[in-house]
Design a protein around this motif. Structure first.
Motif, PDB file in Angstrom:
ATOM      1  N   VAL A   1       0.869  -1.175   0.000  1.00 24.71           N
ATOM      2  CA  VAL A   1       0.000   0.000   0.000  1.00 24.71           C
ATOM      3  C   VAL A   1       0.909   1.229   0.000  1.00 24.71           C
ATOM      4  O   VAL A   1       1.772   1.349   0.880  1.00 24.71           O
ATOM      5  N   GLU A   2       0.717   2.088  -0.980  1.00 26.50           N
ATOM      6  CA  GLU A   2       1.506   3.322  -1.052  1.00 26.50           C
ATOM      7  C   GLU A   2       0.653   4.510  -0.637  1.00 26.50           C
ATOM      8  O   GLU A   2      -0.505   4.620  -1.061  1.00 26.50           O
ATOM      9  N   GLN A   3       1.239   5.401   0.138  1.00 33.11           N
ATOM     10  CA  GLN A   3       0.487   6.527   0.694  1.00 33.11           C
ATOM     11  C   GLN A   3       1.227   7.824   0.393  1.00 33.11           C
ATOM     12  O   GLN A   3       2.445   7.912   0.564  1.00 33.11           O
TER      13      GLN A   3
ATOM     14  N   SER B   1      -8.961   7.454  -1.021  1.00 34.14           N
ATOM     15  CA  SER B   1      -8.511   8.741  -0.476  1.00 34.14           C
ATOM     16  C   SER B   1      -9.290   9.121   0.777  1.00 34.14           C
ATOM     17  O   SER B   1     -10.468   8.770   0.909  1.00 34.14           O
TER      18      SER B   1
ATOM     19  N   TRP C   1      -8.947   3.603   7.769  1.00 32.25           N
ATOM     20  CA  TRP C   1      -8.037   4.722   8.002  1.00 32.25           C
ATOM     21  C   TRP C   1      -7.871   4.888   9.512  1.00 32.25           C
ATOM     22  O   TRP C   1      -8.851   4.888  10.259  1.00 32.25           O
TER      23      TRP C   1
ATOM     24  N   CYS D   1      -3.383   4.821   6.034  1.00 28.51           N
ATOM     25  CA  CYS D   1      -4.373   4.038   5.300  1.00 28.51           C
ATOM     26  C   CYS D   1      -3.961   2.575   5.385  1.00 28.51           C
ATOM     27  O   CYS D   1      -2.819   2.252   5.720  1.00 28.51           O
TER      28      CYS D   1
ATOM     29  N   CYS E   1      -4.052   6.974  -1.277  1.00 28.01           N
ATOM     30  CA  CYS E   1      -3.387   5.673  -1.173  1.00 28.01           C
ATOM     31  C   CYS E   1      -3.707   4.821  -2.388  1.00 28.01           C
ATOM     32  O   CYS E   1      -4.813   4.912  -2.944  1.00 28.01           O
TER      33      CYS E   1
ATOM     34  N   TYR F   1      -3.262   0.620  -3.741  1.00 26.62           N
ATOM     35  CA  TYR F   1      -2.984  -0.726  -3.266  1.00 26.62           C
ATOM     36  C   TYR F   1      -2.770  -1.644  -4.452  1.00 26.62           C
ATOM     37  O   TYR F   1      -3.170  -1.335  -5.582  1.00 26.62           O
TER      38      TYR F   1
ATOM     39  N   GLY G   1      -0.178   1.659   4.955  1.00 25.56           N
ATOM     40  CA  GLY G   1       0.657   2.626   4.272  1.00 25.56           C
ATOM     41  C   GLY G   1       1.684   3.188   5.243  1.00 25.56           C
ATOM     42  O   GLY G   1       1.622   2.932   6.451  1.00 25.56           O
TER      43      GLY G   1
ATOM     44  N   HIS H   1      -7.286   2.746  -5.981  1.00 23.41           N
ATOM     45  CA  HIS H   1      -6.859   3.792  -5.063  1.00 23.41           C
ATOM     46  C   HIS H   1      -8.031   4.303  -4.237  1.00 23.41           C
ATOM     47  O   HIS H   1      -9.203   4.184  -4.615  1.00 23.41           O
TER      48      HIS H   1
ATOM     49  N   THR I   1       0.953   9.619   6.824  1.00 26.68           N
ATOM     50  CA  THR I   1       1.014  11.034   6.436  1.00 26.68           C
ATOM     51  C   THR I   1       0.941  11.878   7.694  1.00 26.68           C
ATOM     52  O   THR I   1      -0.006  11.748   8.471  1.00 26.68           O
TER      53      THR I   1
END
Lengths: 113, 113
Positions: free
Chosen positions: A4-6, A74, A35, A90, A23, A25, A104, A72, A107
């Motif tokens: 998972v990229e955030q 948000s 979240w 996330c 985010c 996935y 993730g 994705h 943030t």
């Protein structure tokens, strides 16, 4: 492996403005997207979640959107307040079986007075 | 969430020492997890257990072991601690009925010198 990229890793917004965290996935079988908010020195706490059968969910000033085709999702925070300052994570399930969640990298949201 | 507790809350130890972190929950959940948190890396799963007789490795299990002594107790052991195991460790629980939502303990800050 699945991930998972955030983005972004840090975000600073003026009080009263909106904040958006995104985010993506990789596991197409993922079906649950929570979240979490983590205040300084505290434990992560769930603030909102969404399942794959809906595209949007709202809870007062917080909303989450999900695009399964693009993989994705948000987090949207409107009318930000000082107490919104925290680290937000996330997450997505590994497969559809749930109970295993990938997070993730977080943030860090800062609200400027 | 006071229903999930961790002991100790802080621990400083030396390289090579054996250390155990304990997690207890009164939520009646059957599933328990151990994560570690490092700055910029989010939460990474070490081990998880779906019931007393079920133990599974997560993404970073090397150097760790676990014991599920009862439904309510899940311990994490570092057999021979090393400095790169310095981190914040969280226990979490979830239940089968709402298997995706995880509730976190307050965390244990471990420092290995």
């Amino acid at each position: 492996g699945e991930n998972v990229e955030q983005h972004p890793s840090t975000l600073s917004v003026q009080e009263g403005d909106s904040a958006v965290i995104k985010c993506t996935y990789s596991d197409s079988a993922s079906n649950y997207f929570p979240w979490y908010k983590q205040e300084l020195g505290k434990r992560p706490q769930l603030i909102i979640d969404i399942r794959s059968n809906v595209g949007e969910k709202k809870d007062q000033r917080i909303a989450v959107t999900l695009n399964k085709t693009a993989k994705h999702f948000s987090l949207h925070i409107t009318e930000t307040q000082p107490e919104d300052s925290a680290v937000y994570f996330c997450a997505a399930t590994l497969g559809s079986s749930a109970s295993k969640i990938i997070f993730g990298s977080g943030t860090r949201l800062s609200i400027r007075p | 969430d006071a229903d999930v507790t961790q002991t100790p809350r802080n621990r400083i130890t030396k390289t090579g020492k054996r250390i155990m972190l304990e997690c207890s929950q009164t939520k009646g959940h059957d599933r328990m997890y151990w994560y570690r948190q490092d700055p910029g890396l989010g939460l990474r799963l070490i081990y998880y257990s779906f019931d007393v007789k079920d133990i599974n490795k997560g993404e970073i299990s090397d150097g760790y072991s676990v014991s599920r002594q009862a439904q309510a107790k899940f311990s994490l052991s570092l057999e021979s601690a090393i400095p790169n195991q310095t981190a914040l460790y969280f226990c979490a629980t979830s239940d089968l009925a709402r298997e995706d939502t995880q509730y976190f303990g307050p965390g244990t800050r471990l420092t290995v010198l």
